[in-house]
Write an enzyme that holds these catalytic residues in place. Structure first.
Site, PDB file in Angstrom:
ATOM      1  N   LEU A  74      48.265  11.216  64.645  1.00  0.00           N
ATOM      2  CA  LEU A  74      46.685  11.012  64.670  1.00  0.00           C
ATOM      3  C   LEU A  74      46.097  12.052  63.873  1.00  0.00           C
ATOM      4  CD1 LEU A  74      45.916   9.519  68.196  1.00  0.00           C
ATOM      5  CD2 LEU A  74      45.906   8.442  66.138  1.00  0.00           C
ATOM      6  N   ASP A  75      45.318  11.767  62.983  1.00  0.00           N
ATOM      7  CA  ASP A  75      44.375  12.929  62.165  1.00  0.00           C
ATOM      8  C   ASP A  75      43.375  13.496  63.296  1.00  0.00           C
ATOM      9  OD1 ASP A  75      45.791  12.199  60.175  1.00  0.00           O
ATOM     10  OD2 ASP A  75      44.002  10.920  59.109  1.00  0.00           O
ATOM     11  N   PRO A  76      42.992  14.799  62.670  1.00  0.00           N
ATOM     12  CA  PRO A  76      42.180  15.648  63.617  1.00  0.00           C
ATOM     13  C   PRO A  76      40.996  14.665  64.109  1.00  0.00           C
ATOM     14  CG  PRO A  76      43.118  16.926  62.072  1.00  0.00           C
ATOM     15  CD  PRO A  76      43.594  15.702  61.574  1.00  0.00           C
TER      16      PRO A  76
END
Length: 336
Positions: A74-76
């Site tokens: 999951l991206d930041p």
């Protein structure tokens, strides 16, 4: 806390973690590695002490002797379900790359960014005040079912060995159109219409005119009609009462490989506006969910459970387990 059945130790297994927005997925795994490598849940203390070979020492330098992996980053900017595998279970993580996932995402209209989310830079602005909830709902069927998605030119996907973003930044015309991907959107709905009742805002960072021209040059290789120039609200449409861009929340169930940001971006364009993602939550990944609804659903462990253990492991219960270890025992799906 109720008693849990203790499988033969050390154990391998799968469990869901609720990732917070902000840190990268890899940074969370790096933080967990030394914690897991000190627990008798995952490693035999005697064997760990006896292990002196070079390979084992290298693993310890990286944080520990326990194999730990995740089934889809999951991206930041995103939070929500992230499936982790420990030990032999890491070999089963690939099943979560292509499984059905559910997301909740907030779209902010009026602004397109290079990353299609709030972490990027403004590419162009467009009118938004004409967009209604009814118009959004009417457009959703176009993005439901088996559809084709075109990745953004500012992505890291490669064409002829060169990342797409390199074409965009250097103004190199694309040699051919970006190849669309086949994905399935099982369901898509508006679950909350925020309108102007929110605190979101467009990114302050913008592409310069030179950067816009470079991106247009790259895209003109396949589409001469592309324009990244701003089209702000007209004086007739603008009012002093409220200049806050419209926002709304979507919920979607999609196949693996689906770009949630692209759905938001393409939907906004279809509505005659522009838009980008400002919040993104993965609420389920296969059988691992934030809010279990069925017997087959697996609940996940909040990141705060582990974060607390880094500084204060807490007292052990009568069986010798700390709080985070008890949580893992309650949630882990053991793999033999």
């Amino acid at each position: 806390m109720p008693k849990v059945t203790i499988p033969p130790l050390p154990i391998s297994g799968l469990f869901g973690l609720i990732k917070p927005a902000g840190p990268t997925s890899m940074s969370l795994l790096n933080n967990l590695q030394p914690l897991f490598s000190k627990s008798k849940l995952f490693i035999d203390p005697e064997k760990a002490e006896q292990s002196k070979d070079v390979k084992s020492r290298k693993r310890r330098k990286r944080g520990g002797d326990v194999k730990l992996g995740q089934g889809g980053t999951l991206d930041p900017i995103a939070d929500g379900v992230m499936v982790l595998g420990v030990g032999k279970a890491t070999k089963q993580l690939t099943q979560f790359l292509d499984c059905t996932k559910e997301y909740r995402t907030t779209c902010l209209l009026g602004c397109e960014t290079d990353s299609y989310d709030s972490e990027g830079a403004k590419v162009r602005i467009a009118p938004w005040k004409h967009v209604t909830k009814e118009q959004v709902e009417k457009a959703l069927p176009q993005f439901t079912g088996q559809i084709k998605q075109t990745p953004p030119i500012f992505s890291a996907l490669k064409m002829d060995g060169k990342p797409l973003y390199e074409y965009a930044r250097k103004g190199i015309p694309l040699p051919r159109p970006i190849e669309p991907r086949d994905v399935t959107v099982h369901s898509l709905e508006v679950v909350e219409w925020l309108g102007s009742n929110h605190s979101f805002s467009w990114p302050e960072k913008s592409l310069t005119q030179e950067e816009k021209k470079a991106a247009e040059t790259a895209l003109h290789g396949v589409d001469r009609e592309i324009s990244l120039q701003d089209k702000p609200e007209s004086a007739a449409e603008s009012t002093e009462e409220d200049n806050t861009p419209t926002a709304f929340v979507l919920r979607m169930r999609v196949s693996g490989g689906t770009y949630v940001r692209s759905i938001v971006h393409d939907l906004a364009n279809t509505l005659g506006s522009a838009g980008h993602v400002v919040t993104l939550q993965r609420s389920s990944q296969g059988r691992f969910v934030i809010e279990p609804q069925e017997d087959s659903d697996h609940a996940c462990i909040p990141w705060e459970t582990f974060e607390k253990a880094f500084s204060e492991p807490g007292e052990r219960d009568e069986d010798g387990w700390t709080e985070w270890e008890r949580q893992v025992l309650q949630h882990i799906e053991v793999v033999q």
